[in-house]
Design a protein around this motif. Structure first.
Motif, PDB file in Angstrom:
ATOM      1  N   LEU A 240       0.830  -1.212   0.000  1.00  0.00           N
ATOM      2  CA  LEU A 240       0.000   0.000   0.000  1.00  0.00           C
ATOM      3  C   LEU A 240       0.860   1.257   0.000  1.00  0.00           C
ATOM      4  N   ASP A 241       1.883   1.282   0.838  1.00  0.00           N
ATOM      5  CA  ASP A 241       2.786   2.439   0.865  1.00  0.00           C
ATOM      6  C   ASP A 241       3.482   2.629  -0.476  1.00  0.00           C
ATOM      7  N   CYS A 242       3.964   1.555  -1.055  1.00  0.00           N
ATOM      8  CA  CYS A 242       4.700   1.644  -2.316  1.00  0.00           C
ATOM      9  C   CYS A 242       3.795   2.100  -3.461  1.00  0.00           C
ATOM     10  N   CYS A 243       2.546   1.660  -3.445  1.00  0.00           N
ATOM     11  CA  CYS A 243       1.621   2.022  -4.522  1.00  0.00           C
ATOM     12  C   CYS A 243       1.328   3.519  -4.511  1.00  0.00           C
ATOM     13  N   VAL A 244       1.016   4.074  -3.347  1.00  0.00           N
ATOM     14  CA  VAL A 244       0.703   5.500  -3.255  1.00  0.00           C
ATOM     15  C   VAL A 244       1.941   6.342  -3.538  1.00  0.00           C
ATOM     16  N   ALA A 245       3.093   5.915  -3.034  1.00  0.00           N
ATOM     17  CA  ALA A 245       4.327   6.659  -3.299  1.00  0.00           C
ATOM     18  C   ALA A 245       4.669   6.658  -4.785  1.00  0.00           C
ATOM     19  N   ASP A 246       4.450   5.532  -5.451  1.00  0.00           N
ATOM     20  CA  ASP A 246       4.732   5.461  -6.882  1.00  0.00           C
ATOM     21  C   ASP A 246       3.760   6.315  -7.685  1.00  0.00           C
ATOM     22  N   GLU A 254      13.572   0.605  -4.680  1.00  0.00           N
ATOM     23  CA  GLU A 254      13.231  -0.438  -3.721  1.00  0.00           C
ATOM     24  C   GLU A 254      11.718  -0.549  -3.543  1.00  0.00           C
ATOM     25  N   SER A 255      11.041   0.605  -3.519  1.00  0.00           N
ATOM     26  CA  SER A 255       9.591   0.579  -3.363  1.00  0.00           C
ATOM     27  C   SER A 255       8.900  -0.008  -4.578  1.00  0.00           C
ATOM     28  N   LYS A 256       9.461   0.212  -5.764  1.00  0.00           N
ATOM     29  CA  LYS A 256       8.878  -0.368  -6.963  1.00  0.00           C
ATOM     30  C   LYS A 256       8.988  -1.885  -6.964  1.00  0.00           C
ATOM     31  N   LYS A 257      10.061  -2.402  -6.369  1.00  0.00           N
ATOM     32  CA  LYS A 257      10.204  -3.850  -6.278  1.00  0.00           C
ATOM     33  C   LYS A 257       9.187  -4.454  -5.311  1.00  0.00           C
ATOM     34  N   SER A 258       8.834  -3.699  -4.275  1.00  0.00           N
ATOM     35  CA  SER A 258       7.892  -4.190  -3.269  1.00  0.00           C
ATOM     36  C   SER A 258       6.443  -3.892  -3.625  1.00  0.00           C
ATOM     37  N   LEU A 259       6.214  -3.309  -4.789  1.00  0.00           N
ATOM     38  CA  LEU A 259       4.860  -2.916  -5.171  1.00  0.00           C
ATOM     39  C   LEU A 259       3.934  -4.112  -5.323  1.00  0.00           C
ATOM     40  N   ALA A 308      -6.448  -6.461  -0.289  1.00  0.00           N
ATOM     41  CA  ALA A 308      -5.505  -6.676  -1.392  1.00  0.00           C
ATOM     42  C   ALA A 308      -6.164  -6.441  -2.747  1.00  0.00           C
ATOM     43  N   TYR A 309      -7.458  -6.767  -2.855  1.00  0.00           N
ATOM     44  CA  TYR A 309      -8.155  -6.494  -4.118  1.00  0.00           C
ATOM     45  C   TYR A 309      -8.241  -4.994  -4.388  1.00  0.00           C
ATOM     46  N   CYS A 310      -8.437  -4.209  -3.332  1.00  0.00           N
ATOM     47  CA  CYS A 310      -8.434  -2.748  -3.503  1.00  0.00           C
ATOM     48  C   CYS A 310      -7.062  -2.260  -3.951  1.00  0.00           C
ATOM     49  N   ILE A 311      -6.013  -2.822  -3.352  1.00  0.00           N
ATOM     50  CA  ILE A 311      -4.660  -2.409  -3.734  1.00  0.00           C
ATOM     51  C   ILE A 311      -4.362  -2.825  -5.162  1.00  0.00           C
ATOM     52  N   GLU A 312      -4.866  -3.989  -5.563  1.00  0.00           N
ATOM     53  CA  GLU A 312      -4.671  -4.409  -6.947  1.00  0.00           C
ATOM     54  C   GLU A 312      -5.331  -3.436  -7.917  1.00  0.00           C
ATOM     55  N   THR A 313      -6.497  -2.918  -7.553  1.00  0.00           N
ATOM     56  CA  THR A 313      -7.148  -1.911  -8.389  1.00  0.00           C
ATOM     57  C   THR A 313      -6.384  -0.599  -8.345  1.00  0.00           C
ATOM     58  N   LEU A 314      -5.800  -0.274  -7.188  1.00  0.00           N
ATOM     59  CA  LEU A 314      -4.981   0.935  -7.091  1.00  0.00           C
ATOM     60  C   LEU A 314      -3.783   0.874  -8.042  1.00  0.00           C
ATOM     61  N   THR A 315      -3.165  -0.289  -8.137  1.00  0.00           N
ATOM     62  CA  THR A 315      -2.013  -0.417  -9.029  1.00  0.00           C
ATOM     63  C   THR A 315      -2.404  -0.250 -10.495  1.00  0.00           C
ATOM     64  N   SER A 316      -3.648  -0.579 -10.835  1.00  0.00           N
ATOM     65  CA  SER A 316      -4.082  -0.376 -12.222  1.00  0.00           C
ATOM     66  C   SER A 316      -4.217   1.105 -12.564  1.00  0.00           C
ATOM     67  N   CYS A 317      -4.332   1.954 -11.531  1.00  0.00           N
ATOM     68  CA  CYS A 317      -4.415   3.396 -11.767  1.00  0.00           C
ATOM     69  C   CYS A 317      -3.054   4.006 -12.072  1.00  0.00           C
ATOM     70  N   LEU A 318      -1.974   3.263 -11.842  1.00  0.00           N
ATOM     71  CA  LEU A 318      -0.638   3.814 -12.080  1.00  0.00           C
ATOM     72  C   LEU A 318      -0.392   4.078 -13.561  1.00  0.00           C
ATOM     73  N   ALA A 319      -1.090   3.352 -14.430  1.00  0.00           N
ATOM     74  CA  ALA A 319      -0.884   3.553 -15.866  1.00  0.00           C
ATOM     75  C   ALA A 319      -1.388   4.906 -16.326  1.00  0.00           C
TER      76      ALA A 319
END
Length: 452
Positions: A240-246, A254-259, A308-319
């Motif tokens: 969660l921290d890595c996703c928002v920071a990215d 390092e945070s991108k690896k832990s995303l 985790a499903y919410c975080i997975e949707t959060l990562t789709s917003c990175l694009a």
């Protein structure tokens, strides 16, 4: 015709053309060397992976050694004449039992050992009772009918969720043993003696597996489940921290690896259910009583996957993060980062509560901070409307009007809404699941409350 570099043959055919067949020894040697190098490389890579696996978790090596020791001891019933005479020709069943029932965890071994012993006993007793109450002429018909009825009924019981979870292996062994003893016992005069020998060897094999599994470097399924649940919660907070920071371009390599750490939470459902099932069969060990509430760990795992499903949707917003104007993104950056920090802190504190089996004295205060940052983010979203309203001049009407620009801002608003939803699931599901586990398992009170 031969040349200096190799051997060459020329063949003249009827139409006057020439077919040349050339075999070069150098090319053949190079191919052979290439195959040898490729084979050696693959063997080396396999050995390296096996070595890394053993170094990463030495308990797996100990498990292999335990299986070898158990098989070596039980094989004495076949090699030593006094022991072989005691169990007869059924000594091989003890070896088969060790191979089949010895599992990695103590709970898995107990589950299979008890299921196998009980199923074999019931099958042998059933065969003996039916055979003793029927005449020799009717015995084959009675055996066939009973085999059909019991096999059908037992197979149907495997579709019942409770039976499948706890006694699926025992049902399979019951059908197998009943069939084997019924078919072989029909032509054997001493049916009870044969059943007694097989049951004795199976008990010998199961007892040896249980003793070896519990005494020599035991691996408890309950402890593995306990560690897995708390570890997944830590991975969830990190992701969660890595996703928002990215998203706000504040992360490092390092945070991108832990995303992608949240994926271990999504993929752990089968492991959690299996460990919880095996843990029910284990005796009291360490900090866990015999009737420890293992089902509550499954509730915590389910709540973790919900987040985790919410975080997975959060990562789709990175694009689409680069499509949002910087002015709008900066308006929500602080509140989003604060909400991410407070939410991940709550998850980590809950993970610490589970791992240490000690209630947290500051979890309520941390939950209040998380709710406060949620309200701040909601307030920033409401005030975002002022930034979205832009003046526009109409030449035909010769006047100023206001329009709202939305398409570029939708990804950011979706991202912020998902953060709020994640915080809501943490409070409504994860915190309640951990609190319920703490009550049923009687977690220790925090030190500051004990002193008071």
């Amino acid at each position: 015709m031969a040349n200096k570099n190799g051997v060459e043959w020329s063949i003249r055919v009827d139409d006057g053309s020439t077919m040349v067949l050339e075999h070069e020894h150098k090319h053949g040697g190079m191919r052979l060397k290439s195959l040898i190098v490729r084979f050696v490389t693959r063997v080396w890579m396999f050995v390296k992976k096996a070595w890394d696996l053993g170094v990463d978790d030495p308990r797996k090596i100990f498990h292999c050694l335990k299986v070898g020791v158990a098989l070596m001891v039980v094989s004495l019933f076949c090699y030593m004449r006094p022991l072989y005479d005691g169990v007869g020709g059924s000594a091989i069943w003890a070896v088969m039992t060790v191979v089949v029932v010895f599992e990695y965890t103590v709970g898995g071994t107990l589950y299979k050992c008890l299921n196998r012993t009980c199923a074999t006993s019931l099958a042998a007793l059933g065969i003996h009772w039916i055979a003793s109450h029927t005449s020799h002429q009717l015995e084959p018909y009675i055996m066939g009918i009973s085999l059909f009825i019991l096999a059908s009924a037992t197979t149907f019981s495997r579709f019942i969720p409770v039976v499948k979870a706890r006694f699926d292996y025992g049902c399979t062994i019951f059908i197998l043993t009943y069939s084997l003893v019924a078919l072989s016992g029909y032509r054997v005069d001493h049916l009870l003696h044969m059943a007694h020998e097989r049951l004795s060897t199976i008990i010998i094999g199961t007892c040896l597996c249980i003793i070896t599994s519990m005494v020599v470097f035991p691996v408890w399924a309950g402890l593995e489940l306990h560690r897995l649940v708390s570890h997944n919660m830590d991975m969830l907070a990190k992701s969660l921290d890595c996703c928002v920071a990215d998203y706000f371009c504040c992360g490092d390599e390092e945070s991108k690896k832990s995303l992608q750490s949240y994926k271990c939470v999504l993929n752990s459902k089968a492991s959690e259910e299996s460990m919880a099932n095996f843990a029910r069969w284990e005796p009291a060990h360490g900090r866990f009583n015999f009737r420890h509430p293992w089902k509550n760990y499954l509730k915590i795992g389910a709540s973790s996957r919900s987040c985790a499903y919410c975080i997975e949707t959060l990562t789709s917003c990175l694009a689409s993060k680069n499509q949002v104007p910087e002015l709008i993104k900066n308006h929500l950056e602080t509140s989003c980062m604060n909400l991410s920090t407070t939410s991940s802190n709550v998850i980590r504190e809950l993970a610490t509560t589970v791992s240490t089996m000690t209630r947290s004295a500051k979890i309520n205060m941390m939950a209040k901070d998380m709710n406060h940052t949620v309200r701040e983010l909601q307030s920033d979203l409401n005030s975002l409307l002022d930034l979205l309203i832009q003046p526009h001049y109409h030449e035909e009407k010769n006047e100023l009007s206001e329009i709202i620009v939305m398409p570029e801002v939708i990804p950011l608003m979706s991202f912020a809404s998902l953060l709020i939803e994640t915080a809501s699931r943490i409070e409504e599901h994860m915190m309640k699941a951990v609190e319920e586990l703490a009550e049923k398992a009687r977690f220790k009170q925090p030190e500051n409350e004990v002193k008071l």
